[in-house]
Design a protein around this motif. Structure first.
Motif, PDB file in Angstrom:
ATOM      1  N   TYR A 159       0.962  -1.146   0.054  1.00 45.37           N
ATOM      2  CA  TYR A 159      -0.010   0.032  -0.010  1.00 45.37           C
ATOM      3  C   TYR A 159       0.874   1.285  -0.035  1.00 45.37           C
ATOM      4  O   TYR A 159       0.734   2.179  -0.904  1.00 45.37           O
ATOM      5  N   HIS A 160       1.678   1.194   1.016  1.00 44.80           N
ATOM      6  CA  HIS A 160       2.696   2.584   1.114  1.00 44.80           C
ATOM      7  C   HIS A 160       3.443   2.628  -0.316  1.00 44.80           C
ATOM      8  O   HIS A 160       3.602   3.750  -0.677  1.00 44.80           O
ATOM      9  N   SER A 161       3.918   1.596  -0.873  1.00 40.15           N
ATOM     10  CA  SER A 161       4.828   1.574  -2.157  1.00 40.15           C
ATOM     11  C   SER A 161       3.960   2.272  -3.320  1.00 40.15           C
ATOM     12  O   SER A 161       4.365   3.125  -4.018  1.00 40.15           O
ATOM     13  N   ASN A 179       1.282   4.281  -3.068  1.00 42.79           N
ATOM     14  CA  ASN A 179       0.877   5.301  -2.513  1.00 42.79           C
ATOM     15  C   ASN A 179       2.023   6.165  -2.870  1.00 42.79           C
ATOM     16  O   ASN A 179       1.599   7.346  -3.737  1.00 42.79           O
ATOM     17  N   ILE A 180       3.078   5.978  -2.585  1.00 44.33           N
ATOM     18  CA  ILE A 180       4.473   6.889  -3.054  1.00 44.33           C
ATOM     19  C   ILE A 180       4.626   6.813  -4.607  1.00 44.33           C
ATOM     20  O   ILE A 180       4.736   7.890  -5.146  1.00 44.33           O
ATOM     21  N   PHE A 204       2.226   6.536  -6.564  1.00 41.35           N
ATOM     22  CA  PHE A 204       0.931   7.394  -7.230  1.00 41.35           C
ATOM     23  C   PHE A 204       1.305   9.047  -7.092  1.00 41.35           C
ATOM     24  O   PHE A 204       1.016   9.643  -7.948  1.00 41.35           O
ATOM     25  N   ASN A 205       1.618   9.238  -5.997  1.00 41.64           N
ATOM     26  CA  ASN A 205       2.450  10.734  -5.791  1.00 41.64           C
ATOM     27  C   ASN A 205       3.296  10.996  -6.682  1.00 41.64           C
ATOM     28  O   ASN A 205       3.216  12.305  -7.256  1.00 41.64           O
ATOM     29  N   SER A 264      -6.203  13.279 -11.830  1.00 42.31           N
ATOM     30  CA  SER A 264      -6.540  12.756 -10.526  1.00 42.31           C
ATOM     31  C   SER A 264      -8.146  12.838 -10.117  1.00 42.31           C
ATOM     32  O   SER A 264      -8.425  12.061  -9.124  1.00 42.31           O
ATOM     33  N   THR A 322      -9.562   9.110 -10.469  1.00 42.59           N
ATOM     34  CA  THR A 322      -9.244   8.223  -9.315  1.00 42.59           C
ATOM     35  C   THR A 322     -10.529   7.691  -8.439  1.00 42.59           C
ATOM     36  O   THR A 322     -10.688   6.531  -7.968  1.00 42.59           O
ATOM     37  N   THR A 377     -11.594   4.112  -8.353  1.00 40.76           N
ATOM     38  CA  THR A 377     -11.654   3.246  -7.002  1.00 40.76           C
ATOM     39  C   THR A 377     -12.828   2.562  -6.675  1.00 40.76           C
ATOM     40  O   THR A 377     -12.694   1.614  -6.127  1.00 40.76           O
TER      41      THR A 377
END
Length: 162
Positions: free
Chosen positions: A53-55, A57-58, A60-61, A80, A83, A87
């Motif tokens: 998830y964190h990977s 998210n990073i 994506f940003n 954006s 999304t 989602t």
């Protein structure tokens, strides 16, 4: 960690202020895959889910920053906005970590996605046409300037021509 005290604010979380250190410790244990029996928390067997998830998210940003750099603020904003319907589509699929009962997908979600994707495609198409027209005008201008000579008064007139 800086936002951890928000967990004690009513409306944001339900953790008393004096339990925040234990709450953070239990969360870290759960994040690395260690079960926390005191909280009856069901932690995933390994930290793969939160790390994934964190990977993403990073990534994506970072992709939004690159999109802003390459495509501009308007394209980043339009992209954006995609999304939300994407989602909704993704949450309509049964994923292992989300449980067996996915959310309901309505016709409005699909219609919203179609409208937004067609908007992005239309925007990119019109921008590419505009860029091609501007490039063609620059090419014509350069050809005219070369034919008349840059030093002549006609060459200066071409520079003022828009």
């Amino acid at each position: 960690l800086a936002l951890l005290p928000l967990s004690a604010v009513p409306g944001f979380g339900k953790v008393p202020l004096d339990e925040l250190p234990t709450y953070a410790s239990d969360g870290l244990q759960c994040w690395v895959g260690t079960p926390v029996p005191a909280r009856n928390a069901t932690c995933v067997d390994d930290p793969l889910a939160p790390i994934t998830y964190h990977s993403f998210n990073i990534l994506f940003n970072i992709s939004l920053i690159l999109l802003l750099k390459v495509g501009g603020a308007t394209l980043m904003f339009i992209s954006s906005t995609l999304t939300f319907p994407v989602t909704n589509l993704m949450f309509a699929i049964s994923w292992p970590l989300l449980g067996a009962d996915p959310g309901a997908l309505s016709v409005w979600n699909v219609m919203g996605l179609v409208v937004e994707v067609s908007g992005v495609v239309l925007f990119r198409w019109t921008m590419s046409r505009r860029e091609a027209r501007e490039k063609e005008q620059r090419t014509r201008k350069e050809q005219l300037r070369d034919a008349l000579g840059e030093e002549s008064s006609w060459g200066a007139a071409v520079d003022r021509y828009e």
